[in-house]
Design an enzyme around this catalytic site. Structure first.
Site, PDB file in Angstrom:
ATOM      1  N   ASP A 468       0.863  -1.167   0.000  1.00  0.00           N
ATOM      2  CA  ASP A 468       0.000   0.000   0.000  1.00  0.00           C
ATOM      3  C   ASP A 468       0.910   1.232   0.000  1.00  0.00           C
ATOM      4  O   ASP A 468       2.108   1.128   0.256  1.00  0.00           O
ATOM      5  CB  ASP A 468      -0.891  -0.037   1.243  1.00  0.00           C
ATOM      6  CG  ASP A 468      -1.826   1.150   1.328  1.00  0.00           C
ATOM      7  OD1 ASP A 468      -2.357   1.563   0.275  1.00  0.00           O
ATOM      8  OD2 ASP A 468      -2.004   1.671   2.439  1.00  0.00           O
ATOM      9  N   ASP A 667      -1.489  -1.054   6.053  1.00  0.00           N
ATOM     10  CA  ASP A 667      -1.716  -0.577   7.418  1.00  0.00           C
ATOM     11  C   ASP A 667      -3.150  -0.159   7.696  1.00  0.00           C
ATOM     12  O   ASP A 667      -3.471   0.242   8.816  1.00  0.00           O
ATOM     13  CB  ASP A 667      -0.797   0.612   7.718  1.00  0.00           C
ATOM     14  CG  ASP A 667      -1.249   1.879   6.992  1.00  0.00           C
ATOM     15  OD1 ASP A 667      -1.811   1.763   5.876  1.00  0.00           O
ATOM     16  OD2 ASP A 667      -1.048   2.976   7.540  1.00  0.00           O
ATOM     17  N   ASP A 671      -6.896  -2.545   3.648  1.00  0.00           N
ATOM     18  CA  ASP A 671      -5.908  -3.548   3.279  1.00  0.00           C
ATOM     19  C   ASP A 671      -6.223  -4.917   3.884  1.00  0.00           C
ATOM     20  O   ASP A 671      -5.612  -5.914   3.498  1.00  0.00           O
ATOM     21  CB  ASP A 671      -4.513  -3.123   3.756  1.00  0.00           C
ATOM     22  CG  ASP A 671      -4.054  -1.817   3.119  1.00  0.00           C
ATOM     23  OD1 ASP A 671      -4.237  -1.671   1.896  1.00  0.00           O
ATOM     24  OD2 ASP A 671      -3.530  -0.953   3.851  1.00  0.00           O
TER      25      ASP A 671
END
Length: 778
Positions: A468, A667, A671
């Site tokens: 990410d 995080d 996700d």
């Protein structure tokens, strides 16, 4: 079927103490009962002792013993209430009191080690070993040199050996026979089954030969008596005790990492009372919302928020980062970190088991008790191993008895005992659990938390990493840049509405917008019908208006035309800033630009991962232009922008279908699905609880360089597991035939049961010591 029943009976079994319950003498550590005549009351509590001497010692300096772990109270081992015990080899076995594993016979250990953890089994075995070692030495000397020394006639010597062997076999060896019998009752043959059969056969045979030698034929006679093997029984028991002491001491070191983490927490905190006075209170008395003072050189007592003061904190004990981190009002601090310079006033936010340190300890303990996939093969072999060894021992007895030289049956008995003793299923059982325990502890000291053993074993296979952007590659603490209005809207109104809506969001970009609005003194309105988790933005009702704030994909869903601000948005994105459009009642109201700097450690992490041959892919909900700008600076070639959580999940599925072993690092809540689906999910410790709960690995400080550290540790751990399993298999494959006497026809040599006992005792200890080498692997 029997094992499943055994597991059910031993999971969370509740028992009550009765008047005969065993307690611990606070002076010598021996087990005593409530009925002991040697007892005293102090502070309204009873203390029990094994002898008058221990009672006198206690009375001479009671405070010395009251500060130790075992304080003699009527309790089981003086462990915290609710302590769960588990087996190092079979973590599925759990109960709320000490005991032995019904499968392998090993003593159960507390699921969560403690700083003052004093292993009662180690103390018990050490005491039994040292008290009876002189008897073992005398019996062995008499057996080997008695006839030459001529101290006694042969009949008297035999009786002396019997008398001296009784305390060794019946007292020192008592735990082995108890566990061996339990293994038969539970239909789970194990190491103790073999030791019990071997030593029991040697002792019973020798006792009968001493008491009633006439029942044996003449071929059993030697030097005027029936051959006896008391020395074999006592030496086997003493060597087994010695091996257990070595193994238990080594195993205690595998929990060193957890104990060091537990030792980080301070014992007290300086609390600021409502009237301005200050007092030192035990850490257990600190509650959420308390104001605490942290002076230079002191440890931060709990997780909290800095209210006053500036300083630098050494967080290396939790994150592995050597450089101190600056803290000022508004920054969060982690309990157990060291305040190096200025004084701070913090407000407690998380206390007790909710602190970062406590969660780390719990994660490490959980991982240490998990089973590695590699262990399945060892478990399968061990399941048939003991019965196979017993069959080989019986075959050895009869083959030697029928075909061997005279006295053939004596040879058969001794070789059968050697076969039983040298076999060591514990070496197989401990091969991977010990490696896992050491590796997870070592990882924790480096800021890498493994959720289970499977994560350690699988990480080394990863060839593709999906990352990410926000909070993973970047700091995750974005700064608001500018609000650009559309139509007749004002810039401040765009910011106010967006901030009002973002009050319900957990995303770092939302925090930047809300903070900017408050700094400007804008009055925020409450939000209703808030909706988040789509990964592309948020929706809600503010001041009676329907608002939507997010990327281009969200605007398309809302049928909002963003053409008016497309050029402006692209100019922000080319600099790496994130752009969010604001729509009010279905019409474009403006855009907001927020920049999020790349973490200083990220470029190095990307270079290291590429050098390791890992394919790195960025997948983010931010705009494509923003994502490409960040990717270009980091040398990431494959980028997916404006993706939803479902898109990240689809990307993981697609790569896995191509045969790739995929790790996902993120995080945020968005996700979580991909983290759970990936072969290995890696969460940033600076992210959300949802992300960390979905991942198999957590990087405490959110530094992607930790992936390289974790992968190196994974490679070293798997290699260590293979070494242990290889040693255990080779040891048993060679040891059992040697003990059976396969070399006798060629060399005339036999493996003494004494040598077999020494080899068996050292085999398990060697596996543990080899695992301990991992402490220096990273």
């Amino acid at each position: 079927m029997t094992q499943n029943k055994s597991e059910q009976l031993h999971q969370h079994k509740v028992t009550q103490l009765d008047s005969g319950s065993q307690l611990t003498d606070p002076v010598c550590g021996m087990r005593v009962t409530e009925g002991s005549p040697h007892h005293v009351e102090r502070g309204g509590r009873p203390f029990y002792f094994c002898s008058a001497k221990c009672l006198d010692t206690f009375n001479s300096d009671p405070e010395k013993f009251l500060t130790q772990k075992n304080k003699g109270e009527i309790a089981l081992e003086q462990v915290p209430s609710g302590t769960i015990y588990t087996c190092p080899m079979h973590p599925e076995i759990r109960q709320d009191h000490p005991g032995s594993c019904p499968k392998c016979g090993m003593a159960l250990e507390p699921l969560m080690p403690s700083l003052d953890d004093d292993n009662p089994e180690l103390k018990d075995f050490s005491r039994r070993f040292w008290w009876t070692l002189p008897f073992t030495v005398v019996v062995t000397v008499l057996a080997m040199f008695g006839p030459r020394l001529g101290w006694f006639n042969i009949t008297t010597q035999t009786w002396i050996e019997l008398v001296l062997s009784i305390p060794v076999v019946l007292w020192s060896g008592q735990p082995f026979f108890v566990r061996g019998w339990q293994s038969i009752i539970n239909r789970s043959p194990n190491m103790w089954t073999l030791i019990g059969l071997g030593t029991g056969a040697a002792f019973v045979y020798s006792t009968v030969a001493t008491v009633a030698p006439g029942v044996f034929p003449e071929t059993f006679m030697s030097m005027g008596r029936v051959d006896v093997y008391f020395e074999a029984a006592v030496v086997i028991i003493s060597l087994t005790l010695f091996g257990q002491v070595l193994e238990l001491r080594a195993r205690s070191q595998t929990s060193a990492a957890i104990k060091s983490l537990l030792g980080l927490a301070p014992k007290t905190a300086r609390r600021i009372n409502a009237d301005g006075t200050e007092e030192d209170v035990p850490l257990s008395n600190v509650h959420e919302g308390d104001r605490l003072r942290v002076r230079p050189g002191e440890k931060v007592p709990v997780d909290g928020l800095v209210e006053d003061g500036t300083s630098s904190l050494d967080e290396s004990m939790l994150t592995g980062e050597s450089l101190p981190v600056s803290k000022r009002p508004g920054d969060r601090v982690i309990g157990a970190t060291m305040n190096t310079s200025g004084a701070l006033v913090i407000r407690a936010e998380k206390v007790g088991s909710a602190t970062v340190l406590s969660q780390i300890v719990q994660l490490v303990a959980q991982a240490q008790r998990s089973r590695a996939p590699m262990q399945r093969m060892a478990d399968l072999v061990a399941g048939y191993f003991v019965m196979a060894v017993v069959a080989i021992a019986i075959a050895t007895l009869f083959v030697w008895g029928i075909f061997g030289p005279q006295p053939s049956w004596v040879y058969g008995l001794i070789n059968a005992v050697a076969v039983l003793i040298i076999a060591c299923p514990c070496a197989l059982g401990l091969a991977t659990p010990m490696s896992v325990m050491v590796a997870t502890g070592r990882g924790a000291t480096q800021g890498v938390l493994f959720r289970d053993a499977a994560a350690i074993e699988n990480l080394r296979k990863v060839d593709t990493l999906i990352v990410d952007k926000t909070g993973t590659l970047t700091e995750g603490r974005p700064a608001f840049e500018q609000a650009i209005p559309a139509g007749d809207m004002e810039a401040d109104e765009v910011l106010r509405l967006a901030a009002s809506l973002d009050q319900g969001s957990e995303h770092p970009l939302a925090d930047a917008i809300v903070d900017a609005a408050r700094e400007r003194g804008l009055s925020l309105s409450p939000v209703n019908d808030f909706e988040s988790g789509s990964g592309i933005g948020v929706r809600g009702q503010v001041d009676g208006k329907m608002l939507a704030l997010g990327n281009t994909a969200l605007m398309q869903q809302e049928s909002v035309n963003v053409q008016e601000l497309t050029t402006t948005a692209e100019s922000f994105r080319t600099t790496g800033a994130s752009v969010m459009y604001l729509a009010v009642d279905g019409r474009l109201a403006g855009l907001l630009a927020v920049s999020d700097p790349i973490k200083g450690s990220t470029p190095e992490a990307m270079r290291t991962l590429k050098a390791a041959g890992i394919r790195v892919i960025m997948a983010t909900g931010d705009g494509v232009s923003t994502a490409k700008a960040v990717a270009q600076r980091l040398g990431i070639e494959e980028v997916h922008g404006e993706v939803k959580p479902a898109d990240k999940l689809d990307l993981v599925n697609k790569l896995q279908s191509e045969g790739r072993i995929v790790a996902m690092a993120g995080d945020g809540i968005n996700d979580a699905p991909a983290l759970a689906k990936a072969n290995v999910g890696i969460a940033m410790g600076t992210g959300t609880d949802v992300a960390m709960n979905s991942a198999q690995i957590t990087l405490v400080k959110g530094d992607l360089r930790g992936i390289s550290t974790a992968q190196h540790l994974s490679n070293m751990t798997v290699a260590n597991m293979k070494q242990n399993l290889g040693f255990a298999f080779i040891y048993n494959a060679l040891g059992v035939p040697l003990a059976a006497g396969v070399l006798y026809p060629f060399t005339g040599l036999l493996l003494s049961p004494l040598i077999a006992a020494l080899a068996m005792s050292l085999s398990s200890a060697s596996v543990v010591f080899n695992a301990l080498r991992l402490r220096k692997s990273v």
